[in-house]
Motif scaffolding. Structure first.
Motif, PDB file in Angstrom:
ATOM      1  N   GLY A 142      29.168  37.307  40.138  1.00 32.93           N
ATOM      2  CA  GLY A 142      28.616  37.030  41.942  1.00 32.93           C
ATOM      3  C   GLY A 142      27.684  37.429  42.580  1.00 32.93           C
ATOM      4  O   GLY A 142      27.742  37.711  43.065  1.00 32.93           O
ATOM      5  N   ARG A 144      23.946  35.367  44.583  1.00 29.94           N
ATOM      6  CA  ARG A 144      23.949  34.636  45.554  1.00 29.94           C
ATOM      7  C   ARG A 144      24.117  36.207  46.442  1.00 29.94           C
ATOM      8  O   ARG A 144      25.352  36.839  46.328  1.00 29.94           O
ATOM      9  N   GLY A 145      24.027  35.620  48.309  1.00 27.70           N
ATOM     10  CA  GLY A 145      25.177  36.689  49.235  1.00 27.70           C
ATOM     11  C   GLY A 145      24.424  38.085  48.864  1.00 27.70           C
ATOM     12  O   GLY A 145      23.181  38.668  48.746  1.00 27.70           O
ATOM     13  N   ILE A 146      25.010  39.126  49.451  1.00 28.03           N
ATOM     14  CA  ILE A 146      24.512  40.112  48.912  1.00 28.03           C
ATOM     15  C   ILE A 146      24.200  41.290  48.510  1.00 28.03           C
ATOM     16  O   ILE A 146      23.826  42.057  47.654  1.00 28.03           O
ATOM     17  N   ARG A 186      29.259  30.915  40.166  1.00 31.81           N
ATOM     18  CA  ARG A 186      29.878  29.459  40.093  1.00 31.81           C
ATOM     19  C   ARG A 186      28.855  28.306  40.241  1.00 31.81           C
ATOM     20  O   ARG A 186      28.973  26.907  39.877  1.00 31.81           O
ATOM     21  N   THR A 187      28.133  28.139  41.149  1.00 30.16           N
ATOM     22  CA  THR A 187      27.274  27.512  41.556  1.00 30.16           C
ATOM     23  C   THR A 187      25.935  26.720  39.888  1.00 30.16           C
ATOM     24  O   THR A 187      26.313  27.405  39.066  1.00 30.16           O
ATOM     25  N   ASN A 232      33.350  30.667  35.777  1.00 26.30           N
ATOM     26  CA  ASN A 232      33.725  31.243  37.343  1.00 26.30           C
ATOM     27  C   ASN A 232      34.492  31.542  36.715  1.00 26.30           C
ATOM     28  O   ASN A 232      35.071  32.103  35.761  1.00 26.30           O
ATOM     29  N   ALA A 233      34.882  32.676  37.801  1.00 22.50           N
ATOM     30  CA  ALA A 233      35.492  34.866  38.193  1.00 22.50           C
ATOM     31  C   ALA A 233      36.728  34.225  37.228  1.00 22.50           C
ATOM     32  O   ALA A 233      37.741  35.057  36.642  1.00 22.50           O
ATOM     33  N   ALA A 280      31.727  41.304  42.151  1.00 18.76           N
ATOM     34  CA  ALA A 280      31.360  41.034  44.039  1.00 18.76           C
ATOM     35  C   ALA A 280      31.988  39.570  43.666  1.00 18.76           C
ATOM     36  O   ALA A 280      31.642  39.388  45.470  1.00 18.76           O
ATOM     37  N   LYS A 338      39.104  38.029  43.208  1.00 21.27           N
ATOM     38  CA  LYS A 338      38.610  39.381  43.554  1.00 21.27           C
ATOM     39  C   LYS A 338      39.730  39.844  42.558  1.00 21.27           C
ATOM     40  O   LYS A 338      39.082  40.560  41.436  1.00 21.27           O
ATOM     41  N   GLY A 357      34.464  45.543  47.090  1.00 16.65           N
ATOM     42  CA  GLY A 357      35.667  45.344  48.424  1.00 16.65           C
ATOM     43  C   GLY A 357      35.428  45.365  49.689  1.00 16.65           C
ATOM     44  O   GLY A 357      34.112  45.009  50.620  1.00 16.65           O
ATOM     45  N   TYR A 416      42.418  38.000  52.564  1.00 17.22           N
ATOM     46  CA  TYR A 416      41.545  38.532  51.576  1.00 17.22           C
ATOM     47  C   TYR A 416      41.488  40.687  51.079  1.00 17.22           C
ATOM     48  O   TYR A 416      41.269  41.580  50.700  1.00 17.22           O
ATOM     49  N   TRP A 429      27.636  42.972  56.590  1.00 15.72           N
ATOM     50  CA  TRP A 429      26.275  43.437  56.058  1.00 15.72           C
ATOM     51  C   TRP A 429      25.524  41.891  57.332  1.00 15.72           C
ATOM     52  O   TRP A 429      26.057  41.334  57.742  1.00 15.72           O
ATOM     53  N   MET A 436      28.697  36.698  53.265  1.00 19.27           N
ATOM     54  CA  MET A 436      30.695  36.203  54.118  1.00 19.27           C
ATOM     55  C   MET A 436      29.634  35.945  55.800  1.00 19.27           C
ATOM     56  O   MET A 436      30.757  35.710  56.288  1.00 19.27           O
TER      57      MET A 436
END
Ligand code: NAP
Length: 302
Positions: free
Chosen positions: A32, A35-37, A58-59, A126-127, A153, A177, A202, A216, A246, A255
Motif C-alpha cells: 500500500g 499512494r497516499g501517506i 491494487r492499482t 491485492n493484500a 499500510a 487491514k 494503524g 476501521y 494527516w 484518506m
C-alpha cells in the motif's frame, strides 16, 4: 504529541536512515506504498537512505503515456467531463476517473522516488490475497537476499454507522487491514531472518473511535495485537503507528479529503504535517525503544 517519542533532531532523516542500516543496498517493502501517506513515507526513506523500495498496491500501473484526450484533465471533475466526452457511460465515469487518478499517483510516486535516488518498483498485488502477498514477499527476498524493512499500510474506509453497515462492507474494511497484515506477518516469519523493522499503519480511531468507523477502528486495533503476537512468536520488531489525521498534500492526498480536513479544522483537530509525520516515524524506528509495540502520533487532540 507528534514526535515526542524517539530522540534526535527533526532534520532530514539521514542519521536515522544510517542508524537503521538503510543504505543503497538495503531493501524496504511497502504494502500500500505507492499512494497516499505511505508514498510520502517512501519519499522520506528515498531521500534519507536511497534504499531500494518495493511497492505493492491494487492499482494497475499505467502502461505507457496516457491518452491525450484525458491527460490534459488534471482534476477529478475535468477528468469526468473528458471521460463522458469519450463516451464512457455515466454510471462508469466515476470509477474510470478513480482508476486513472490512482494510476497517475502510482506513476508520480515512482518518478519521485527515483528522482530522490531510490530504485523503486511497483507490483500490482491485492493484500487481501494471502497467497499473492506471500509470493511477493518471497520474490523480493529471493531477488535481493535481504529485506531490511517492511511497512504495511493497505487500508480502505467505507464509513457508515454500525446499524446501517452492510456486513460485506465491514468485512472488506476489516480484512484489508487485519487479514492482510496477518498474511504479511506469516510470510515474514518464513524468511530466514526478520526485517530490522516492520511497521503497521494503524489509526487513532483504534484508540479513540470515530463515528461511522466501527469496522476501521476494530481493524486498526487488531493490527497492534497481530504485531505484538508476531513479536512474541518470532522475536522480530513490529511497531504499530496509530496516526491521527494527516493534512492532505499534493498528489498524495490520502484518506483525509479537503472536505474532511475542513471538518477537522472546524472541530479544532490539527492535522499532521506530512514531513513532520514521516520524520517522526523514522526517528521512532531509529532511536525508539524496540520493545514498544505501538505509538499514537497526533498533531493535537481528537
Ligand atoms: N491519511 C490519514 O490521515 C491516516 C490517518 C490514520 C491512519 N491512516 C492509515 O494509513 C494508511 C494509508 O492511508 P492513506 O490516507 O494514505 O489512504 P489512501 O491514499 O487511500 O492509501 C491507501 C493505500 O492502501 C492501498 N490499498 C488499499 N487496499 C489494498 C489492498 N487490498 N491491497 C493492496 N493495497 C491496498 C492503496 O493502494 P491501491 O488503491 O492501489 O490498492 C493505497 O496505496 C491506511 O492504512 C490508513 O488506515 C491514514
Amino acid at each position: 504529541m507528534l514526535g515526542r517519542t524517539g530522540a534526535g533532531p527533526a532534520d532530514d532523516g539521514v542519521a536515522e536512515a544510517a542508524a537503521l542500516g538503510l543504505d543503497r543496498d538495503a531493501v524496504v517493502l511497502l504494502v500500500g506504498g505507492a499512494r497516499g501517506i505511505t508514498a510520502r513515507f517512501a519519499a522520506t526513506l528515498a531521500a534519507a537512505g536511497h534504499c531500494r523500495l518495493e511497492l505493492l498496491g491494487r492499482t494497475a500501473a499505467p502502461e505507457g503515456p496516457e491518452d491525450p484526450a484525458t491527460a490534459a484533465a488534471r482534476d477529478r471533475s475535468a477528468l469526468r467531463a473528458a471521460l463522458a466526452r469519450q463516451g464512457v457511460p455515466l454510471p462508469k465515469v466515476d470509477a474510470a476517473a478513480s482508476r486513472l487518478l490512482a494510476g497517475r499517483e502510482v506513476a508520480a510516486t515512482l518518478d519521485e522516488l527515483s528522482a530522490l535516488g531510490s530504485p523503486a518498483r511497483y507490483r500490482t498485488v491485492n493484500a487481501a490475497d494471502p497467497a499473492a502477498l506471500r509470493q511477493a514477499v518471497k520474490e523480493v527476498h529471493a531477488e535481493y537476499g535481504r529485506l531490511d524493512g517492511v511497512v504495511y499500510a493497505a487500508g480502505v474506509i467505507e464509513d457508515k454507522v454500525l446499524a446501517e453497515k452492510d456486513p460485506e462492507s465491514f468485512r472488506r474494511v476489516f480484512a484489508t487491514k487485519a487479514h492482510g497484515a496477518a498474511a504479511l506477518l506469516d510470510a515474514l516469519a518464513e524468511l530466514p531472518a526478520r526485517p530490522r523493522f516492520t511497521v503497521l499503519f494503524g489509526s487513532i480511531a483504534a484508540a479513540l473511535g470515530n463515528r461511522g468507523q466501527a469496522d476501521y477502528a476494530a481493524a486498526n486495533d487488531a493490527l497492534e495485537e497481530l504485531g505484538a503476537r508476531w513479536t512474541l512468536r518470532t522475536g522480530g520488531r513490529a511497531l504499530t503507528v496509530h496516526w491521527g489525521p494527516w493534512a492532505p498534500s499534493g498528489a498524495h492526498g490520502g484518506m483525509v479529503s479537503e472536505e474532511l480536513a475542513r471538518d477537522y479544522r472546524r472541530r479544532g483537530v490539527r492535522l499532521i504535517d506530512p514531513d513532520a509525520g514521516t520524520l517522526a516515524l523514522l526517528r521512532e524506528l531509529a532511536w525508539g525503544e524496540e520493545s514498544v509495540p505501538s505509538v499514537v502520533y497526533t498533531a493535537s487532540g481528537w
